[in-house]
Enzyme design. Structure first.
Site, PDB file in Angstrom:
ATOM      1  N   ASP A 104       0.853  -1.190   0.000  1.00  0.00           N
ATOM      2  CA  ASP A 104       0.000   0.000   0.000  1.00  0.00           C
ATOM      3  C   ASP A 104       0.887   1.238   0.000  1.00  0.00           C
ATOM      4  OD1 ASP A 104      -1.878   1.955   0.312  1.00  0.00           O
ATOM      5  OD2 ASP A 104      -2.391   1.462   2.395  1.00  0.00           O
ATOM      6  N   LYS A 133       1.611   8.029   0.392  1.00  0.00           N
ATOM      7  CA  LYS A 133       2.088   8.065   1.777  1.00  0.00           C
ATOM      8  C   LYS A 133       3.488   8.673   1.819  1.00  0.00           C
ATOM      9  CE  LYS A 133      -0.167   3.825   3.472  1.00  0.00           C
ATOM     10  NZ  LYS A 133      -1.037   4.427   4.492  1.00  0.00           N
ATOM     11  N   ARG A 176     -10.766  -0.654   2.333  1.00  0.00           N
ATOM     12  CA  ARG A 176     -12.224  -0.813   2.421  1.00  0.00           C
ATOM     13  C   ARG A 176     -12.845  -1.044   1.048  1.00  0.00           C
ATOM     14  NH1 ARG A 176     -12.687   4.862   5.402  1.00  0.00           N
ATOM     15  NH2 ARG A 176     -10.535   4.278   5.848  1.00  0.00           N
TER      16      ARG A 176
HETATM   17  N1  BES Z   1      -2.973   0.428   5.355  1.00  0.00           N
HETATM   18  C1  BES Z   1      -3.375   1.691   5.856  1.00  0.00           C
HETATM   19  C2  BES Z   1      -3.620   1.688   7.370  1.00  0.00           C
HETATM   20  C3  BES Z   1      -2.436   1.445   8.272  1.00  0.00           C
HETATM   21  C4  BES Z   1      -1.718   2.528   8.774  1.00  0.00           C
HETATM   22  C5  BES Z   1      -2.093   0.177   8.667  1.00  0.00           C
HETATM   23  C6  BES Z   1      -0.666   2.300   9.634  1.00  0.00           C
HETATM   24  C7  BES Z   1      -1.032  -0.042   9.535  1.00  0.00           C
HETATM   25  C8  BES Z   1      -0.315   1.022  10.020  1.00  0.00           C
HETATM   26  C9  BES Z   1      -4.678   2.152   5.200  1.00  0.00           C
HETATM   27  O1  BES Z   1      -4.871   1.712   3.899  1.00  0.00           O
HETATM   28  C10 BES Z   1      -4.692   3.643   5.197  1.00  0.00           C
HETATM   29  O2  BES Z   1      -3.804   4.207   4.642  1.00  0.00           O
HETATM   30  N2  BES Z   1      -5.686   4.238   5.826  1.00  0.00           N
HETATM   31  C11 BES Z   1      -5.812   5.659   5.888  1.00  0.00           C
HETATM   32  C12 BES Z   1      -7.271   6.011   5.724  1.00  0.00           C
HETATM   33  C13 BES Z   1      -7.561   7.472   5.490  1.00  0.00           C
HETATM   34  C14 BES Z   1      -6.936   7.935   4.183  1.00  0.00           C
HETATM   35  C15 BES Z   1      -9.051   7.690   5.453  1.00  0.00           C
HETATM   36  C16 BES Z   1      -5.292   6.127   7.260  1.00  0.00           C
HETATM   37  O3  BES Z   1      -5.447   5.423   8.242  1.00  0.00           O
HETATM   38  O4  BES Z   1      -4.666   7.192   7.277  1.00  0.00           O
HETATM   39 ZN    ZN Z   2      -3.968   2.971   2.441  1.00  0.00          ZN
HETATM   40 ZN    ZN Z   3      -3.938  -0.100   3.360  1.00  0.00          ZN
END
Ligand code: BES
Ligand code: ZN
Ligand code: ZN
Length: 483
Positions: A256, A263, A337
């Site tokens: 991801d 990110k 999601r």
């Molecule tokens: N895979 C990430 C969540 C994550 C973050 C897992 C840190 C493990 C450690 C997920 O896909 C993500 O990036 N979520 C975002 C959602 C937001 C953009 C609504 C988040 O948590 O910032």
């Molecule tokens: Zn993500």
């Molecule tokens: Zn993710």
């Protein structure tokens, strides 16, 4: 790990011996030869038999560990035993002993489950993510002897080893970096474990996923043409044809990057962990099948990568889903999601799942709330949730349920589409509620394992790296559901 039993602690030679005692130990449990050494240390305030921890002594020139639970027989819990045995095996591994004898002194907790836990942690201690190191040291700890008068603990020891081996598989899947653990390899590994432990695995490629109408899942994966998606469907049938099929869904983002909502490097560097949900359900299936539980289970993983590139989806897109609802993409980093909702629709409509438990490294907000100690949960059904909570407790995998207040209901809606994938704060709850829009009328628990799937430093009874969290909760849930 080779685990065996012996009645008499003095009858054989081991590299090291260990006893586990409570705060309310009695004097005759402590070997006479150690009493003087212990008194000296206690006088210097360097060690206390009544405090939690392990201490190494020498008895007749051989290492002898005293492991103190730090609690009385009534107060001590299985988690205390997990923490303590983990400490012991870390030490045994460090000292490179190959055999260890363990004795539980005047024990208060259920011995069957205690031996299960000790065998599990001994077996798990053999796992190290070291296969890229040129100067790696092979593990030498391979034989555990349990000192007990009785010996009817074999099935519990075996159960502990089944759970450990399944967690080892899950840890391996997560620890292997994303340049190797592609959706293709993840699918191959699921098939390998299926063949070895006894569950069926179907692997579908893009053409089938298109036919199924899983457009939301396809959108996330379309930026990664080289390592294309794999839809992994695992079926285990231990009960009758007419018995319910319990559904498991695991987030399988083999990498991801965030997509165009990229990110920062710090957040990206551990994102091989984003298939931790898939590892939980694949490992869960391994344990369930290895133990031949009398239950029907189907697990689904919509595996892919979230990358940038000419074909990747954009922030601002509106997507169709297999279920028919439309979704506005407010953020391409809220991709998990989007894959999970189609996996959920698939498991309900094509696999007839009667209930759903999903595991997903879904939100950074869950890590902000809980650190790494527990997973965050959301559910639409109190009694189903209680069953899951009990299973997680038996597994020693902590969970904390978050509320769905009416005030939050509007947050996941969007003015141009039915829903938005980035509703914002409270991020873990709105992510869960978003999934909840796709579970139709099925009892469902969502387990956000972003906090627990992967550790940057050791915690509780885990080393750093992948934990295999979720494997045991899957297993315990299904064990309780047996016919
Ligand atoms: N895979 C990430 C969540 C994550 C973050 C897992 C840190 C493990 C450690 C997920 O896909 C993500 O990036 N979520 C975002 C959602 C937001 C953009 C609504 C988040 O948590 O910032
Ligand atoms: Zn993500
Ligand atoms: Zn993710």
């Amino acid at each position: 790990m080779n685990v065996n039993f012996n009645r008499n602690v003095n009858s054989s030679n081991y590299d090291a011996k260990a006893i586990i005692i409570y705060k309310d130990y009695s004097d005759d449990m402590i070997p006479v030869g150690l009493k003087g050494q212990i008194e000296t240390l206690e006088k210097r305030d360097a060690f206390k038999l009544t405090s939690f921890g392990i201490r190494k002594f020498y008895l007749e020139e051989r290492p002898y560990y005293i492991c103190s639970m730090g609690k009385t027989k009534e107060e001590a819990t299985f988690d205390d035993l997990r923490f303590l045995s983990h400490k012991l095996f870390v030490e045994v591994k460090k000292e490179r002993y190959s055999t260890l004898a363990v004795k539980l002194e005047a024990y208060g907790l259920c011995k069957h489950k205690s031996y299960q836990i000790i065998s599990e942690l001994a077996t798990l201690s053999q796992y190290t993510f070291n296969w890229f190191k040129s100067d790696k040291k092979d593990n030498v700890f391979e034989e555990l002897t349990i000192i007990d008068e009785e010996s009817d603990y074999k099935s519990h020891v075996e159960e502990g080893m089944i759970l450990a081996n399944a967690q080892k598989s899950a840890r391996y899947l997560v620890d292997e970096p994303a340049n190797i653990m592609t959706p293709t390899l993840l699918a191959q590994k699921a098939k390998e474990y299926g063949d070895k432990y006894g569950f069926d695995v179907d692997i579908f490629e893009e053409d089938v996923v298109k036919e199924l109408g899983m457009k939301s899942y396809l959108a996330v994966s379309q930026g990664s043409k080289k390592n294309s998606l794999r839809l992994i469907v695992m079926r285990y049938r231990g009960a009758g044809e007419d018995d319910p099929v319990y559904g498991l869904v695991g987030k399988g983002l083999c990498y991801d990057s965030g997509g165009y909502s990229l990110k920062p490097t710090n957040g990206m560097v551990t994102m091989k962990l984003d298939m931790g949900g898939s590892a939980a359900v694949i490992g869960g299936m391994q344990a369930i099948a290895a133990a031949k539980l009398k239950v029907n289970v189907t697990a689904v993983v919509a595996a892919c990568q979230n990358l940038i590139g000419p074909d990747a989806y954009y922030p601002g897109d509106i997507l169709e889903t297999m279920n028919g609802k439309t979704v506005f993409v407010g953020n391409t980093d809220a991709e998990g999601r989007l894959t999970l909702i189609d996996a959920i629709t698939y498991i309900i409509r094509k696999e007839n799942a009667s209930s759903i438990i999903d595991f997903a490294t879904l939100t950074g907000a869950a890590v902000a709330a809980f650190g790494n100690a527990c997973a965050a949960t959301v559910s639409n059904n109190d009694s189903f949730y209680k069953e899951y909570e009990e299973a997680a407790k038996n597994a020693g995998e902590k969970v904390w349920r978050l509320p769905i207040f009416p005030e939050y209901k509007e947050l996941i809606k969007h003015k141009e589409a039915d829903l938005t994938n980035s509703a914002g704060s409270p991020g873990t709850i709105t992510a869960g509620m978003f999934l909840g829009e796709f579970v139709e009328d099925k009892p469902w628990v969502h387990v956000d394992i972003a906090p627990t799937a992967f550790l940057s430093k050791p915690l509780g009874y885990y080393d750093d790296g992948a934990t295999g969290y979720g494997v045991k909760s899957c297993y315990e849930f299904m064990k309780a559901k047996q016919k």
